[in-house]
Design an enzyme around this catalytic site. Structure first.
Site: not given
Length: 315
Positions: A135-136
């Site tokens: 995930d970011k």
């Protein structure tokens, strides 16, 4: 663009309000822009379901259209290992893995295209070489394939769950046991398309093993091992088990942040501006040599500062 939600208006969801203000954008596009951080409320990242109550300042940055093919960008990479078949990097928190709506540049793929002349084409034009994702807001070890043979071999290892993946997370709460196993189905949340949930009507089997590595009053340091690799798996499992990750902008903490009375601790969590999750270790069989490779990286400075404070505070 900047908007202010009128003080005398009835409370309304952020995405619904913006749908009425941005006629050229669909609600799903607005939700993606909120999740990607292009839309913020009072200077912070929020969820599309946030209820506006009046007086909030909303900043909107509409991204440029995503190019048909990602362009190489000279972005520094921390390379842990590289040969003709693959590259292993330490992804920083805040970096998106591949281009998409709201993230047309500055991604790991853009950086890799400038660093490597050879990336596997199996992932398509927007995801060359991408075998798995973080995930970011999650930092840590990732492996990327440089050719189709390596891509297929690594993907097969991920498919049969033979890859060694160890994460570190700071969570609210203190489990009675020192270790355990979480298992269930994970799929799209019934009402929020940006989230995943164990309550999904259709989901995929997910297993996470956890172990407490440190207890600091209302907060714990967890070590987590993935047996499967579903989207947001750790964030969903820990949140629904009653131990949500510190700083997670997408999965609610049930008011636990508001219950913290230590101003320094609250500031450190706010400064984190992401979920406190780090992919520490990745181990796999090299697709060409057949040798086992394992890579580990320390948690980044923001999480390390938070943990250091917890270890030195009488919480």
């Amino acid at each position: 663009m900047n908007l202010v939600f009128p003080v005398d208006s009835e409370p309304v969801r952020l995405d619904l309000f913006l749908s009425s203000q941005l006629a050229s954008e669909t609600r799903s596009t607005i939700q993606r822009l909120i999740e990607s951080g292009n839309i913020m409320v009072d200077g912070r990242e929020v969820r599309p379901s946030l209820k506006l109550k009046g007086g909030e300042s909303i900043s909107i940055q509409l991204p440029e259209p995503v190019a048909a093919r990602p362009l190489p960008e000279s972005i520094p990479l921390e390379v842990l290992y590289e040969d003709g078949d693959l590259i292993v990097i330490n992804k920083p928190a805040g970096m998106v893995v591949h281009p998409g709506p709201g993230n047309s540049s500055g991604t790991l793929v853009n950086a890799l295209l400038a660093h490597c002349t050879d990336l596997s084409g199996i992932g398509g034009e927007l995801r060359p070489g991408i075998v798995h994702r973080l995930d970011k807001g999650t930092s840590g070890v990732m492996v990327v394939a440089k050719n189709d043979r390596s891509h297929q071999a690594l993907s097969a290892q991920f498919s049969v769950h033979s890859i060694k993946r160890i994460y570190q997370a700071l969570v609210y709460g203190s489990p009675q046991q020192d270790s355990g196993r979480l298992e269930g189905q994970i799929g799209r949340h019934p009402t929020d398309r940006l989230r995943r949930s164990g309550l999904a009507r259709q989901g995929k089997h997910a297993v996470t093993r956890w172990r407490v590595r440190g207890r600091y009053g209302r907060i714990c340091l967890m070590e987590l091992r993935l047996e499967t690799g579903r989207t947001h798996q750790i964030r969903v499992h820990m949140s629904e088990a009653g131990f949500p990750l510190l700083g997670d902008p997408l999965y609610p903490d049930g008011g636990r942040f508001n219950n913290l009375t230590d101003p320094r601790l609250r500031k450190l969590i706010t400064t984190l501006a992401r979920q406190a999750l780090h992919a520490r270790t990745l181990g796999f069989i090299h697709p060409a040599s057949g040798n086992y490779l394992e890579f580990s990286v320390d948690m980044p400075a923001d999480m390390a500062a938070l943990l250091e404070y917890l270890e030195g505070s009488p919480l």
